[in-house]
Design a protein around this motif. Structure first.
Motif, short mmCIF file in Angstrom:
data_model
loop_
_atom_site.label_atom_id
_atom_site.label_comp_id
_atom_site.label_asym_id
_atom_site.label_seq_id
_atom_site.Cartn_x
_atom_site.Cartn_y
_atom_site.Cartn_z
N TYR A 189 47.75 37.26 26.80
CA TYR A 189 46.80 37.46 27.91
C TYR A 189 46.37 38.92 27.91
O TYR A 189 47.06 39.78 27.37
N SER A 190 45.23 39.19 28.53
CA SER A 190 44.74 40.56 28.60
C SER A 190 45.48 41.35 29.67
O SER A 190 45.87 40.80 30.70
N LYS A 194 39.79 40.91 34.89
CA LYS A 194 38.89 39.88 34.34
C LYS A 194 37.45 40.39 34.30
O LYS A 194 36.72 40.15 33.34
N ARG A 195 37.05 41.13 35.33
CA ARG A 195 35.66 41.61 35.36
C ARG A 195 35.38 42.56 34.22
O ARG A 195 34.26 42.62 33.70
N ILE A 197 36.80 42.39 31.22
CA ILE A 197 36.67 41.57 30.01
C ILE A 197 35.25 41.04 29.90
O ILE A 197 34.62 41.07 28.84
N VAL A 367 50.54 34.66 32.99
CA VAL A 367 49.40 34.05 33.66
C VAL A 367 49.83 32.73 34.32
O VAL A 367 50.47 31.89 33.68
N ALA A 391 47.49 36.87 37.25
CA ALA A 391 47.57 37.47 35.92
C ALA A 391 48.25 38.82 35.99
O ALA A 391 48.14 39.53 37.00
N GLU A 394 46.30 42.08 37.10
CA GLU A 394 45.77 42.25 38.46
C GLU A 394 46.92 42.30 39.46
O GLU A 394 47.78 41.43 39.48
#
Length: 419
Positions: A189-190, A194-195, A197, A367, A391, A394
């Motif tokens: 996972y990153s 998310k924004r 990415i 996640v 996640a 965050e």
């Protein structure tokens, strides 16, 4: 020896917000010590927008956000020393610092606020094989070179790690004319928002390869190529999955480490998970009168939360200095992270010192989709909140009210878990 009510170590977003809150809470004798040549910290090189939506209800760049707080500090005539390196803090709050103008300074503080921020994890901590050629930068160093110094580190770029700085630099390098070939991420996972990415990778067609890492660096004088490979569940490369990418630049965005060498030397207890101080509801460490806030406490995803947290630390330090705290605060409730919750800030709560509510911030370890954040007061579940996505990149939070704490006078443990 100079006497000061509150000394704040660090003039970044956390230190500035803490200074404003301490001043507004009635303590006027506040001093900020900053090792850089200007206030604002890392925000000065973060020229992208997205800051301030929570704090100022508008979208600002990093320098604009910093300027808002710098203006507030100057409007209150809060003194600060730039180019000043703090060398030592004693358990009884004697701060030793040095600069070229004053030489060695010794300051006896009634309260100290730690706001030193964090640093990037270097290549030496990543165990990547290969020589040590030129062309390998941390993402933050590259950001400073591009945004402040006016240099472009390279034209053919590979980025290892999907932390927010790495994602933002993928976009920044692209806008400056470089070609970002891919972003490789060790985890499945990153590590970024998310924004970021979407806005920094997807919008520019930059691929994100999860569960991949760099296994070789080519070049002796200057980097010429890297080899990436897929990793298994044990995070070890899988033979036969190697891919070679020619490049002249490798950016590393592999995590942030709170700057707690001063804290450790002073005797502050650190969390093995966050590498930041263990604090109570007032953001006070195990050393009385020593508080911590911002990324030196735990790495935040939004600077707005840094400012909010720092304001609480500044107000708490002011109350400590004024001795405006209630007596008889011996009872302490332990916060226990379980079931996917990696840590909580704060780690303990003294309910007698909660005036209205306590914001408990935490991160998850993987996640989760359509899961519940649950809070237990001892064995009684008092919160069961559904979250569509949780996640690691965050930060999450729950708010505990004084009213709910008072309803359980014998409460010993508050447990946060993902269910």
């Amino acid at each position: 020896m100079k006497q000061v009510d509150i000394v704040i170590i660090g003039g970044g977003p956390a230190g500035l917000a803490a200074a404003v809150a301490a001043y507004d809470s009635g303590v006027r004798d506040v001093l900020i010590l900053e090792r850089d040549e200007q206030l604002g910290g890392i925000l000065n090189q973060c020229i992208h927008n997205g800051f301030g939506l929570h704090t100022f209800k508008e979208e600002l760049t990093g320098p604009e956000y910093a300027d808002r707080f710098i203006t507030q500090v100057r409007d209150r005539s809060v003194p600060y020393l730039l180019n000043t390196m703090v060398m030592d803090i004693t358990p009884d709050r004697v701060v030793t610092a040095v600069n070229r103008t004053d030489g060695v300074l010794q300051i006896q503080a009634k309260a100290v606020i730690l706001a030193m921020g964090c640093r990037e994890r270097p290549r030496g901590a990543l165990n990547i094989p290969g020589y040590r050629p030129a062309g390998i930068f941390s993402a933050g160093t590259a950001q400073r070179l591009v945004n402040i110094e006016g240099y472009l580190p390279g034209k053919e770029v590979v980025i290892l790690g999907s932390g927010d700085i790495g994602l933002i630099m993928a976009r920044r390098m692209t806008l400056e004319g470089a070609r970002v070939k891919l972003v490789a991420e060790l985890m499945p996972y990153s590590g970024g928002l998310k924004r970021n990415i979407v806005q920094c990778l997807d919008d520019y067609g930059i691929p994100l390869r999860l569960s991949h890492t760099v296994v070789d660096i080519e070049g002796k004088e200057h980097i010429t190529a890297v080899t990436i490979a897929k990793v298994g569940a044990d995070r070890k490369p899988i033979p036969g999955t190697e891919e070679r990418y020619a490049c002249d630049t490798l950016l590393l965005s592999c995590g942030l480490i709170p700057e707690n060498e001063l804290s450790t030397a002073a005797g502050v207890t650190l969390s093995p998970v966050t590498n930041g101080p263990v604090v109570n509801e007032s953001l006070e460490t195990n050393l009385p009168g020593v508080f911590a806030c911002g990324n030196v406490l735990h790495v935040h995803d939004l600077v707005d939360y840094v400012s909010e947290e720092a304001a609480k630390a500044g107000a708490a330090a002011a109350h400590y200095v004024k001795r405006a705290l209630p007596d008889g605060c011996d009872r302490e409730i332990t916060l226990k992270p379980e079931g996917g919750v990696r840590y909580t800030v704060p780690a303990t709560i003294r309910p007698d010192r909660v005036s209205d509510q306590v914001t408990v911030r935490f991160r998850v370890g993987e996640v989760y989709r359509n899961a519940f954040v649950s809070v237990y007061f001892d064995d009684t579940r008092i919160l069961h909140k559904k979250k569509r996505v949780l996640a690691p990149g965050e930060m999450e939070q729950v708010i505990l009210t004084k009213e709910s704490l008072d309803q359980y006078p014998s409460l010993q443990t508050i447990t946060l878990k993902i269910e």
